[in-house]
Design an enzyme around this catalytic site. Sequence first.
Site, PDB file in Angstrom:
ATOM      1  N   CYS A  14       1.036  -1.489   0.115  1.00 57.58           N
ATOM      2  CA  CYS A  14      -0.314  -0.035  -0.318  1.00 57.58           C
ATOM      3  C   CYS A  14       0.889   1.458   0.111  1.00 57.58           C
ATOM      4  CB  CYS A  14      -0.704  -0.035   1.141  1.00 57.58           C
ATOM      5  SG  CYS A  14      -2.341  -1.484   0.842  1.00 57.58           S
ATOM      6  N   CYS A  27       5.594  -6.126   6.619  1.00 54.06           N
ATOM      7  CA  CYS A  27       4.080  -7.023   6.963  1.00 54.06           C
ATOM      8  C   CYS A  27       4.058  -8.182   8.527  1.00 54.06           C
ATOM      9  CB  CYS A  27       3.184  -7.649   6.626  1.00 54.06           C
ATOM     10  SG  CYS A  27       1.458  -7.468   7.387  1.00 54.06           S
TER      11      CYS A  27
END
Length: 161
Positions: free
Chosen positions: A100, A117
Amino acid sequence: TNTNTNTINKINTINKINSNSNMSNNLSKSTSKLHLKDKDMSPEEREIAIEKATKAMTAFSNKYIANTNTKYCSDLSIPAVVIKGLAEHKVTLGAPLCPCRFYDDKEKEAKDGFWNCPCVPMRERHECHCMLFITEDNDFVGEDTNITFEEVVEKAGGMSM
């Protein structure tokens, strides 16, 4: 895709510079390792790798939701697309780099780890700007704490990247 072509071109340029300027052999090798994650894969091998990574990232996301008392977005297409992007980066970069954000150098960011992540802001403050892991106080929080591989594929628009 265009992003993969740009990434491959950047890495090829880096590799040429490294070999031409007699830079550290280790640097050249580590750059090549990231580059080689999917460069030499056939389309079929890449599809299998993406599927495997998507299953792994789906399982990871479900487990992380359970461990952090967070939930998925009320619109399950949001976590599906994020999970698909994480899987793509796992295959191409060797790490689940946040899909993102914009990066000047994805390989460098993946090695650094800050935006892998779960990213540092998520680990430290439960702040996920991707809206993959949402806290109860977020207006977009849903009820779901589990998403299946099949839902990821369906809601993210299929497996092909």
